[in-house]
Design a protein around this motif. Structure first.
Motif, PDB file in Angstrom:
ATOM      1  N   THR A 103       1.016  -1.231   0.037  1.00 20.56           N
ATOM      2  CA  THR A 103       0.160   0.031  -0.185  1.00 20.56           C
ATOM      3  C   THR A 103       0.826   1.204   0.038  1.00 20.56           C
ATOM      4  N   VAL A 104       2.028   1.253   0.926  1.00 22.42           N
ATOM      5  CA  VAL A 104       2.623   2.456   0.686  1.00 22.42           C
ATOM      6  C   VAL A 104       3.367   2.568  -0.506  1.00 22.42           C
ATOM      7  N   ALA A 105       4.108   1.473  -1.069  1.00 21.48           N
ATOM      8  CA  ALA A 105       4.663   1.667  -2.116  1.00 21.48           C
ATOM      9  C   ALA A 105       3.729   2.183  -3.588  1.00 21.48           C
ATOM     10  N   LEU A 106       2.629   1.838  -3.617  1.00 22.72           N
ATOM     11  CA  LEU A 106       1.560   2.267  -4.299  1.00 22.72           C
ATOM     12  C   LEU A 106       1.385   3.701  -4.367  1.00 22.72           C
ATOM     13  N   ALA A 107       1.167   4.193  -2.872  1.00 24.09           N
ATOM     14  CA  ALA A 107       1.224   5.600  -2.564  1.00 24.09           C
ATOM     15  C   ALA A 107       2.183   6.404  -2.956  1.00 24.09           C
ATOM     16  N   VAL A 108       3.434   5.929  -2.822  1.00 26.41           N
ATOM     17  CA  VAL A 108       4.607   6.629  -3.303  1.00 26.41           C
ATOM     18  C   VAL A 108       4.629   6.766  -4.778  1.00 26.41           C
TER      19      VAL A 108
END
Length: 360
Positions: free
Chosen positions: A32-37
């Motif tokens: 999820t964090v990777a997608l947000a970045v």
């Protein structure tokens, strides 16, 4: 006699979470964090940072390949609906998905219908191209067109304009006046950056600007062939694209218009909506697909993916009624079919709500 002693029951102690559940939790939130970045990099960095520009034009679907497995992990780790909804939302934003309900139509016969397409130097099949036109059409604009192609698709009694014999063609059953073109400041062999004109429709004049802006493709090709030494070329291409749109917007703003005619800007912008080029110079106008489109709306096709870089934009004097992307007709671009209602002609009091950026 010894007193019988009773042992107090031990308090319930929480069972440590299993290794698998912990791994699933870390996978869910790490992804999820990777997608947000990635999404943040697209909206902040495209046309600011060379690597983010590559990210914007590269295939985006590979980033979603792990999503089904991560969604299963979210259920297994008991994060449930919240985590799944967040991942799906980020994935939709990454792919540029639009979900719009059909807009009410003004039954006045005053809709202005246009088709725009980059026909890739005539690689598009002319018969297939005319087959997708709406029943009544007011304007056809082509980029990378040719005289032979335009003669095959346009009725003989239509008005046709091709300033400076470039690749931009304007065709309409209505008279076309005030034709002017803006020379391309970079890569002049590609013809004009834009052509503007006034289409004299039965409902009143409509100002139309057709654009075919600079592509960053040569910068990407330099990086593929020269590796890191090609980065400077890509940075130059980005700067030239920014300067081209700045000059073009000044050219449009200087257009004298005593009648306050509605403004429509259409064509091949070679910029996705996340890019700095689009955000800085075009986001004050209303994007037809952003308001009335459905799905990803990819207009530039490659063997691996599609990206939405062709747009139809309008000002607040115009109501977007419908917008759809054409099927693949043989070229590397899909076209846009757009219906607009001119507020002056319909008497409508339609007002756009919120910021124009909400309709990217």
């Amino acid at each position: 006699m010894l007193e019988s002693s009773t042992k107090e029951p031990l308090a319930d102690t929480p069972r440590p979470r299993s290794l698998w559940r912990r791994a699933a939790t870390w996978s869910v939130w790490g992804y999820t964090v990777a997608l947000a970045v990635i999404v943040g990099s697209l909206w902040i960095g495209t046309d600011r940072w060379w690597w983010a520009t590559i990210l914007a034009f590269a295939p985006r679907w590979p980033w979603l390949v792990p999503a089904p497995l991560v969604l299963l992990f979210a259920v297994f780790a008991r994060w449930g609906v919240g985590a799944c909804a967040l991942i799906i939302t980020l994935g939709a934003v990454l792919m540029g998905v639009r979900v719009n309900l059909p807009l009410p139509r003004e039954h006045t016969g005053a809709e202005f219908r246009l088709v725009t397409m980059n026909v890739a130097g005539g690689k598009v099949n002319p018969n297939h191209f005319t087959a997708i036109w709406p029943e009544r059409i007011d304007l056809v604009v082509l980029q990378e067109g040719g005289r032979e192609f335009i003669e095959q698709v346009v009725p003989s009694d239509w008005f046709v304009e091709n300033p400076d014999s470039g690749g931009i063609f304007i065709a309409s059953p209505h008279p076309i006046g005030g034709v002017d073109s803006l020379p391309r400041p970079y890569m002049p062999s590609w013809g004009q950056s834009a052509v503007r004109c006034v289409v004299e429709t039965p409902q009143g004049p409509v100002r139309v600007v057709i654009v075919h802006l600079r592509t960053p493709r040569d910068g990407f090709e330099r990086i593929l062939s020269n590796r890191l030494s090609g980065i400077a070329h890509l940075k130059t291409a980005i700067e030239e694209r920014l300067q081209e749109s700045r000059v073009l917007r000044e050219w449009i703003s200087q257009w004298e218009d005593a009648d306050r005619a509605p403004l429509v800007v259409a064509g091949d912008f070679n910029s996705p909506v996340e890019s700095l080029v689009y955000q800085r110079y075009w986001s004050d106008l209303y994007n037809a697909f952003g308001i009335a489109g459905l799905g990803i709306g990819g207009t530039k096709n490659t063997g691996w993916h599609s990206i939405r870089i062709d747009h139809v934009l309008c000002d607040a004097e115009t109501k977007v009624v419908s917008c759809e992307v054409t099927p693949n007709l043989g070229g590397d671009h899909r076209g846009l079919i757009v219906s607009l209602a001119m507020k002056r002609a319909t008497g409508a009091q339609y007002e756009y709500t919120g910021n124009a950026n909400a309709a990217r």
